[in-house]
Design a protein around this motif. Structure first.
Motif, PDB file in Angstrom:
ATOM      1  N   THR A  59       0.852  -1.187   0.000  1.00 20.12           N
ATOM      2  CA  THR A  59       0.000   0.000   0.000  1.00 20.12           C
ATOM      3  C   THR A  59       0.887   1.236   0.000  1.00 20.12           C
ATOM      4  OG1 THR A  59      -0.094   0.129   2.413  1.00 20.12           O
ATOM      5  CG2 THR A  59      -1.786  -1.179   1.325  1.00 20.12           C
ATOM      6  N   ASP A  60       0.397   2.283  -0.582  1.00 13.48           N
ATOM      7  CA  ASP A  60       1.062   3.588  -0.547  1.00 13.48           C
ATOM      8  C   ASP A  60       0.001   4.591  -0.107  1.00 13.48           C
ATOM      9  OD1 ASP A  60       2.165   6.106  -1.084  1.00 13.48           O
ATOM     10  OD2 ASP A  60       3.308   5.395  -2.799  1.00 13.48           O
ATOM     11  N   GLY A  61       0.262   5.270   1.000  1.00 14.08           N
ATOM     12  CA  GLY A  61      -0.761   6.116   1.602  1.00 14.08           C
ATOM     13  C   GLY A  61      -1.138   7.349   0.831  1.00 14.08           C
ATOM     14  N   HIS A  62      -0.339   7.706  -0.222  1.00 13.03           N
ATOM     15  CA  HIS A  62      -0.639   8.987  -0.859  1.00 13.03           C
ATOM     16  C   HIS A  62       0.010   9.084  -2.242  1.00 13.03           C
ATOM     17  CE1 HIS A  62      -2.159  13.125  -0.304  1.00 13.03           C
ATOM     18  NE2 HIS A  62      -1.180  13.464  -1.122  1.00 13.03           N
ATOM     19  N   VAL A  63      -0.816   9.008  -3.276  1.00 11.70           N
ATOM     20  CA  VAL A  63      -0.353   9.183  -4.665  1.00 11.70           C
ATOM     21  C   VAL A  63      -1.248  10.234  -5.322  1.00 11.70           C
ATOM     22  CG1 VAL A  63      -0.032   8.087  -6.906  1.00 11.70           C
ATOM     23  CG2 VAL A  63       0.538   6.830  -4.817  1.00 11.70           C
ATOM     24  N   ASP A  64      -0.635  11.294  -5.831  1.00 12.22           N
ATOM     25  CA  ASP A  64      -1.382  12.443  -6.343  1.00 12.22           C
ATOM     26  C   ASP A  64      -1.713  12.347  -7.833  1.00 12.22           C
ATOM     27  OD1 ASP A  64      -2.030  14.655  -4.451  1.00 12.22           O
ATOM     28  OD2 ASP A  64       0.064  14.387  -3.905  1.00 12.22           O
ATOM     29  N   LEU A  65      -1.931  11.137  -8.322  1.00 14.24           N
ATOM     30  CA  LEU A  65      -2.265  10.959  -9.740  1.00 14.24           C
ATOM     31  C   LEU A  65      -3.504  11.752 -10.174  1.00 14.24           C
ATOM     32  CD1 LEU A  65      -1.776   9.410 -12.473  1.00 14.24           C
ATOM     33  CD2 LEU A  65      -3.405   7.719 -11.587  1.00 14.24           C
ATOM     34  N   PRO A  66      -4.621  11.712  -9.438  1.00 14.83           N
ATOM     35  CA  PRO A  66      -5.826  12.383  -9.946  1.00 14.83           C
ATOM     36  C   PRO A  66      -5.623  13.866 -10.251  1.00 14.83           C
ATOM     37  CG  PRO A  66      -6.411  10.897  -8.174  1.00 14.83           C
ATOM     38  CD  PRO A  66      -4.915  10.960  -8.200  1.00 14.83           C
ATOM     39  N   TYR A  67      -4.977  14.586  -9.333  1.00 18.14           N
ATOM     40  CA  TYR A  67      -4.803  16.017  -9.576  1.00 18.14           C
ATOM     41  C   TYR A  67      -3.815  16.270 -10.706  1.00 18.14           C
ATOM     42  CZ  TYR A  67      -4.958  20.985  -8.514  1.00 18.14           C
ATOM     43  OH  TYR A  67      -5.148  22.343  -8.598  1.00 18.14           O
ATOM     44  N   ARG A  68      -2.775  15.427 -10.801  1.00 17.62           N
ATOM     45  CA  ARG A  68      -1.834  15.580 -11.925  1.00 17.62           C
ATOM     46  C   ARG A  68      -2.575  15.410 -13.249  1.00 17.62           C
ATOM     47  NH1 ARG A  68       0.977  12.081 -15.203  1.00 17.62           N
ATOM     48  NH2 ARG A  68       0.957  10.254 -13.845  1.00 17.62           N
ATOM     49  N   HIS A 100       1.184  10.716   4.788  1.00 11.88           N
ATOM     50  CA  HIS A 100       2.409  11.036   4.034  1.00 11.88           C
ATOM     51  C   HIS A 100       3.228  12.072   4.801  1.00 11.88           C
ATOM     52  CE1 HIS A 100      -0.569  13.960   2.768  1.00 11.88           C
ATOM     53  NE2 HIS A 100       0.263  14.645   2.018  1.00 11.88           N
ATOM     54  N   SER A 101       3.794  11.614   5.909  1.00 15.56           N
ATOM     55  CA  SER A 101       4.643  12.449   6.745  1.00 15.56           C
ATOM     56  C   SER A 101       5.930  11.699   7.060  1.00 15.56           C
ATOM     57  CB  SER A 101       3.940  12.806   8.066  1.00 15.56           C
ATOM     58  OG  SER A 101       2.791  13.602   7.854  1.00 15.56           O
ATOM     59  N   SER A 102       6.959  12.435   7.501  1.00 16.42           N
ATOM     60  CA  SER A 102       8.223  11.819   7.881  1.00 16.42           C
ATOM     61  C   SER A 102       8.621  12.291   9.268  1.00 16.42           C
ATOM     62  CB  SER A 102       9.293  12.132   6.826  1.00 16.42           C
ATOM     63  OG  SER A 102       8.907  11.599   5.563  1.00 16.42           O
ATOM     64  N   ILE A 143       5.731   6.986   5.653  1.00 15.69           N
ATOM     65  CA  ILE A 143       6.854   7.876   5.383  1.00 15.69           C
ATOM     66  C   ILE A 143       6.763   8.502   3.994  1.00 15.69           C
ATOM     67  CG2 ILE A 143       9.368   8.026   5.194  1.00 15.69           C
ATOM     68  CD1 ILE A 143       8.286   7.588   8.051  1.00 15.69           C
ATOM     69  N   ASN A 144       6.875   9.840   3.964  1.00 11.13           N
ATOM     70  CA  ASN A 144       6.890  10.615   2.724  1.00 11.13           C
ATOM     71  C   ASN A 144       8.266  10.488   2.075  1.00 11.13           C
ATOM     72  OD1 ASN A 144       7.148  12.982   0.920  1.00 11.13           O
ATOM     73  ND2 ASN A 144       5.241  13.678   1.853  1.00 11.13           N
ATOM     74  N   GLY A 156       4.209   6.186   2.469  1.00  5.55           N
ATOM     75  CA  GLY A 156       3.291   7.253   2.057  1.00  5.55           C
ATOM     76  C   GLY A 156       4.012   8.192   1.115  1.00  5.55           C
ATOM     77  N   SER A 157       4.363   7.719  -0.051  1.00  4.62           N
ATOM     78  CA  SER A 157       5.370   8.321  -0.929  1.00  4.62           C
ATOM     79  C   SER A 157       5.145   9.784  -1.272  1.00  4.62           C
ATOM     80  CB  SER A 157       5.447   7.518  -2.236  1.00  4.62           C
ATOM     81  OG  SER A 157       4.246   7.669  -2.981  1.00  4.62           O
ATOM     82  N   ASP A 158       3.871  10.153  -1.527  1.00  2.00           N
ATOM     83  CA  ASP A 158       3.553  11.451  -2.123  1.00  2.00           C
ATOM     84  C   ASP A 158       4.008  11.505  -3.580  1.00  2.00           C
ATOM     85  OD1 ASP A 158       2.342  13.918  -2.139  1.00  2.00           O
ATOM     86  OD2 ASP A 158       3.616  14.815  -0.615  1.00  2.00           O
ATOM     87  N   TYR A 159       4.051  10.349  -4.247  1.00  2.00           N
ATOM     88  CA  TYR A 159       4.332  10.325  -5.681  1.00  2.00           C
ATOM     89  C   TYR A 159       3.345  11.226  -6.417  1.00  2.00           C
ATOM     90  CZ  TYR A 159       7.767   6.499  -5.625  1.00  2.00           C
ATOM     91  OH  TYR A 159       8.900   5.740  -5.441  1.00  2.00           O
ATOM     92  N   ASP A 160       3.846  11.895  -7.424  1.00  2.00           N
ATOM     93  CA  ASP A 160       3.103  12.874  -8.223  1.00  2.00           C
ATOM     94  C   ASP A 160       2.714  14.112  -7.427  1.00  2.00           C
ATOM     95  OD1 ASP A 160       3.115  11.911 -10.872  1.00  2.00           O
ATOM     96  OD2 ASP A 160       1.558  10.454 -10.413  1.00  2.00           O
ATOM     97  N   GLY A 161       3.228  14.225  -6.196  1.00  2.00           N
ATOM     98  CA  GLY A 161       2.899  15.382  -5.373  1.00  2.00           C
ATOM     99  C   GLY A 161       4.092  16.210  -4.945  1.00  2.00           C
ATOM    100  N   VAL A 162       5.298  15.623  -4.974  1.00  2.00           N
ATOM    101  CA  VAL A 162       6.474  16.350  -4.510  1.00  2.00           C
ATOM    102  C   VAL A 162       7.396  16.742  -5.661  1.00  2.00           C
ATOM    103  CG1 VAL A 162       6.474  15.454  -2.169  1.00  2.00           C
ATOM    104  CG2 VAL A 162       7.645  14.160  -3.973  1.00  2.00           C
ATOM    105  N   GLY A 163       6.930  16.598  -6.899  1.00  2.00           N
ATOM    106  CA  GLY A 163       7.696  17.057  -8.048  1.00  2.00           C
ATOM    107  C   GLY A 163       9.052  16.379  -8.143  1.00  2.00           C
TER     108      GLY A 163
END
Length: 409
Positions: A47-56, A245-247, A276-277, A349-356
């Motif tokens: 699982t990945d807690g946070h992927v920003d695909l929809p907004y991208r 998605h925090s560290s 972890i972000n 909690g990668s934050d893929y597509d959210g941290v550029g």
């Protein structure tokens, strides 16, 4: 941080920092450990807690017919089907991200519905590859069927507005967690990024929102909230919470967006999980310093593309002071959580597509999860430990939240 200027792409990868050596007694060679990491990535649900695909996708003008290739395999962003399969990612929580600006202009609920509709359209277009998942049980079922689950978390509670009934509405729409706020204080609570603390934590309405999330079975996500908000949530919530998605603030002193040791310990005592972000500026104080230093020069160039002096300075500075950390630093954060809170309270909690363009070396997109598992294996984590980090810890919280709701309705 939702957007990172395109100018960061000029950072020269060749100048990236050399990772510190790990002194570990190994029974397997690195090649054998990497093969095992690849195997575990396919064996266990990740699982990945946070992927920003929809907004991208929204920002690119997405519609499911025209942009379907971007979902399957394309050299854009950090997520697509091909790379997710390669990396063993089975349940990326799709972030239903709501910019704080909509708290003033209106339209937050409408955007949330639009992004939820987008996620549903992906599953409808490719039913052999994706399925929306509203429960942990559905994720497990989809995994057995070889289908990637798309659970959803809403980043910023702004779409709730001032109507408590919207909490149940978004539960029905498939939202499994709500990040209470984002970059600004909202009607629910204060933000870690906002120097103005309107409520000194949760508002009276925010307390009702947390209680209603408990009642209907939505996980409370404390990423982005102020410290005072966090402690009030810990006191109020009847079920464990997550930080999607925090560290660890231990590695980034003064960065309130990350969690202090005391907060991580309390989150764990309450049964929760920190995911972890992966963004370098969340992981390493040096990366934060580099990012902060170049921001003014980046802003100057964006305002005036003929400002080559600023552009050239950023090139020179980042060549000498690389922004990126590496996969070992993510493992350091996991180590730190395990040391102070235990193996049952950490996840991804990668934050893929959210941290550029700030992702660390070795974790540049969703295909790279085996690299992190490899690093954990090198540090002596057992197969059972890795399964907990990949999904079991988050599933435990998710199912406790579901169970509480079923017993109180």
């Amino acid at each position: 941080m939702k957007k990172i200027s395109f100018l960061l792409a000029i950072i020269i990868v060749a100048c990236q920092p050399k990772p510190a050596e790990q002194v570990v007694e190994k029974e397997l060679t690195d090649e054998q450990l990497m093969a095992k990491a690849d195997s575990l990535a396919q064996k266990y649900i990740i699982t990945d807690g946070h992927v920003d695909l929809p907004y991208r996708l929204k920002e690119s003008g997405f519609d499911i017919e025209t942009y379907s290739d971007e979902i399957l395999s394309v050299d854009k962003g950090d997520f697509d089907y091909k790379r997710a399969v390669e990396g063993g990612l089975n349940a990326p929580f799709m972030s239903i991200y709501i910019p704080a600006s909509l708290q003033k202009t209106g339209g937050a609920k409408e955007l949330a519905d639009t992004l939820i509709n987008m996620v549903e359209s992906i599953a409808e277009k490719f039913p052999d590859k994706f399925a929306v998942a509203k429960t942990a049980a559905e994720v497990r079922s989809n995994f057995e069927a070889g289908i990637i689950s798309l659970p959803m978390g809403m980043e910023n509670g702004a779409p709730i507005g001032d109507n408590i009934e919207n909490v149940a509405y978004f539960k029905e729409r498939g939202i499994s967690y709500i990040t209470l706020t984002h970059s600004k204080c909202n009607l629910i609570c204060d933000s870690s990024y906002d120097p103005e603390r309107i409520h000194n934590g949760l508002s009276e309405f925010g307390r009702k929102v947390v209680e209603e999330m408990n009642r209907v079975g939505i996980m409370v996500d404390i990423s982005h909230v102020s410290d005072s908000t966090f402690y009030q949530v810990m006191e109020l919530s009847k079920v464990p919470a997550i930080a999607s998605h925090s560290s660890c603030r231990h590695f980034t002193p003064g960065f309130e967006r990350n969690m202090s040791d005391d907060m991580i310990k309390l989150l764990a005592e309450k049964g929760g999980v920190i995911q972890i972000n992966f963004g370098s500026t969340f992981l390493d104080a040096k990366s934060r310093e580099v990012s902060d230093h170049i921001s003014d020069y980046v802003d100057a160039y964006e305002k005036d593309p003929t400002d080559t002096a600023s552009y050239n300075y950023v090139q020179r500075y980042t060549a000498e002071n690389p922004l990126f950390t590496d996969v070992k630093k993510v493992a350091d954060h996991i180590d730190h959580v395990v040391k102070i809170a235990g193996i049952d309270h950490v996840g991804f909690g990668s934050d893929y597509d959210g941290v550029g363009d700030t992702l660390p070396i070795g974790l540049k997109d969703v295909s790279a999860f085996p690299n992190l598992i490899f690093e954990l294996l090198k540090r002596g984590y057992t197969d059972a430990d890795i399964e907990k980090i990949c999904s079991k810890n988050v599933f435990r919280v998710w199912e406790e939240v579901e169970k509480f709701a079923s017993q109180n309705n």
